[in-house]
Design a protein around this motif. Structure first.
Motif, PDB file in Angstrom:
ATOM      1  N   VAL A  10     -19.857 117.689   1.796  1.00 49.38           N
ATOM      2  CA  VAL A  10     -20.625 116.436   1.869  1.00 49.38           C
ATOM      3  C   VAL A  10     -21.457 116.248   0.608  1.00 49.38           C
ATOM      4  O   VAL A  10     -22.102 117.175   0.116  1.00 49.38           O
ATOM      5  N   SER A  11     -21.436 115.022   0.074  1.00 51.93           N
ATOM      6  CA  SER A  11     -22.306 114.656  -1.050  1.00 51.93           C
ATOM      7  C   SER A  11     -22.728 113.203  -0.888  1.00 51.93           C
ATOM      8  O   SER A  11     -22.072 112.427  -0.189  1.00 51.93           O
ATOM      9  N   LYS A  12     -23.838 112.855  -1.541  1.00 48.19           N
ATOM     10  CA  LYS A  12     -24.329 111.473  -1.508  1.00 48.19           C
ATOM     11  C   LYS A  12     -24.536 110.977  -2.926  1.00 48.19           C
ATOM     12  O   LYS A  12     -24.941 111.739  -3.810  1.00 48.19           O
ATOM     13  N   LEU A  25     -21.815 107.989   1.096  1.00 47.46           N
ATOM     14  CA  LEU A  25     -21.712 109.302   1.720  1.00 47.46           C
ATOM     15  C   LEU A  25     -20.260 109.734   1.559  1.00 47.46           C
ATOM     16  O   LEU A  25     -19.352 109.049   2.031  1.00 47.46           O
ATOM     17  N   ASN A  26     -20.046 110.827   0.854  1.00 45.76           N
ATOM     18  CA  ASN A  26     -18.698 111.313   0.544  1.00 45.76           C
ATOM     19  C   ASN A  26     -18.468 112.639   1.254  1.00 45.76           C
ATOM     20  O   ASN A  26     -19.349 113.497   1.272  1.00 45.76           O
ATOM     21  N   PHE A  27     -17.273 112.833   1.809  1.00 45.26           N
ATOM     22  CA  PHE A  27     -16.974 114.083   2.501  1.00 45.26           C
ATOM     23  C   PHE A  27     -15.473 114.220   2.721  1.00 45.26           C
ATOM     24  O   PHE A  27     -14.729 113.247   2.652  1.00 45.26           O
ATOM     25  N   ASP A  28     -15.067 115.442   2.991  1.00 44.00           N
ATOM     26  CA  ASP A  28     -13.690 115.712   3.399  1.00 44.00           C
ATOM     27  C   ASP A  28     -13.652 115.641   4.917  1.00 44.00           C
ATOM     28  O   ASP A  28     -14.424 116.331   5.597  1.00 44.00           O
ATOM     29  N   LYS A  37      -8.672 114.421   4.319  1.00 39.98           N
ATOM     30  CA  LYS A  37      -8.740 113.362   3.308  1.00 39.98           C
ATOM     31  C   LYS A  37     -10.182 113.207   2.853  1.00 39.98           C
ATOM     32  O   LYS A  37     -11.114 113.314   3.661  1.00 39.98           O
ATOM     33  N   ARG A  38     -10.372 112.944   1.568  1.00 37.22           N
ATOM     34  CA  ARG A  38     -11.706 112.663   1.024  1.00 37.22           C
ATOM     35  C   ARG A  38     -12.049 111.222   1.371  1.00 37.22           C
ATOM     36  O   ARG A  38     -11.318 110.289   1.032  1.00 37.22           O
ATOM     37  N   LEU A  39     -13.158 111.030   2.079  1.00 43.69           N
ATOM     38  CA  LEU A  39     -13.593 109.697   2.506  1.00 43.69           C
ATOM     39  C   LEU A  39     -14.944 109.361   1.891  1.00 43.69           C
ATOM     40  O   LEU A  39     -15.733 110.256   1.582  1.00 43.69           O
ATOM     41  N   SER A  40     -15.195 108.067   1.744  1.00 42.83           N
ATOM     42  CA  SER A  40     -16.473 107.591   1.218  1.00 42.83           C
ATOM     43  C   SER A  40     -16.914 106.388   2.048  1.00 42.83           C
ATOM     44  O   SER A  40     -16.125 105.468   2.271  1.00 42.83           O
ATOM     45  N   PHE A  41     -18.147 106.434   2.511  1.00 44.70           N
ATOM     46  CA  PHE A  41     -18.714 105.338   3.306  1.00 44.70           C
ATOM     47  C   PHE A  41     -19.997 104.854   2.662  1.00 44.70           C
ATOM     48  O   PHE A  41     -20.863 105.654   2.290  1.00 44.70           O
ATOM     49  N   GLU A  42     -20.144 103.525   2.545  1.00 44.07           N
ATOM     50  CA  GLU A  42     -21.399 102.961   2.085  1.00 44.07           C
ATOM     51  C   GLU A  42     -22.387 102.932   3.245  1.00 44.07           C
ATOM     52  O   GLU A  42     -22.030 102.576   4.365  1.00 44.07           O
TER      53      GLU A  42
END
Length: 196
Positions: A10-12, A25-28, A37-42
């Motif tokens: 997890v990273s922001k 917010l980024n995470f596997d 899958k690597r996902l990214s949510f605003e």
């Protein structure tokens, strides 16, 4: 698979930090079929908030507010003016209860001593980071200190409405009240038969 282990690395990343903070917010994410899958949510938000419905069981009245909301205006609804319960942000190192009492006096001019917790909710959990603590607060005419109307330094201009509970409840049906917090709190009072 446990929910906790489905999300790793997890990273922001902060994209904007003006009135509110916009961040990724980024995470596997590890799917049940074994793939990841690597996902990214605003996510957008300021601080957690409160909402308070003031009610008077002796007069069967509730106190609501009416103020301009830019997103409502953007949708071309009611010229941007929304009827809602007292609401606001929790200040740093402030409890939700204290914030509810403070916001009640600032917005509608009633100095109440306590509030009763109803629930804590996310209103738009797909993108908004804010948790909203819902309260009800009993008031009487003796609690009205004739101030209120919002904080001018925050560009607030709030019209204070004291209406019969049944009239307020009908405003949900007529869509004069379209704020989710207000609808939930009015329904809570009705379901718990707190007003006649």
């Amino acid at each position: 698979m446990e929910t906790k282990s489905k999300i790793t690395n997890v990273s922001k990343t902060v994209k904007s930090d003006n009135w509110g903070k916009l961040e990724d917010l980024n995470f596997d994410y590890h799917f049940n079929n074994g793939t990841s899958k690597r996902l990214s949510f605003e996510m957008y938000g300021k601080s957690d908030g409160i909402a308070v419905l003031l009610y008077n069981p002796k007069t069967d009245k509730v106190v609501l507010s009416k103020q301009f909301r830019a997103p409502v205006y953007n949708h071309g609804i009611q010229n941007g003016f929304l009827i809602e319960v007292v609401g606001g942000a929790i200040d740093e190192n402030e409890s939700p209860e204290k914030a509810a009492i403070r916001e009640t006096e600032e917005e509608v001019g009633y100095k109440i001593k306590s509030v009763q917790k109803v629930s804590t909710v996310f209103l738009s959990p797909g993108i908004v980071n804010e948790k909203v603590h819902l309260f009800i607060g009993e008031y009487s005419e003796n609690d009205n200190h004739k101030n209120g109307g919002g904080v001018s330094a925050e560009d607030e201009e709030i019209e204070i409405l004291e209406v019969d509970f049944l009239e307020a409840f009908k405003m949900i049906e007529t869509q004069e009240i379209i704020d989710a917090r207000t609808i939930m709190l009015l329904q809570y009072v009705q379901l718990n038969k707190m007003m006649r």
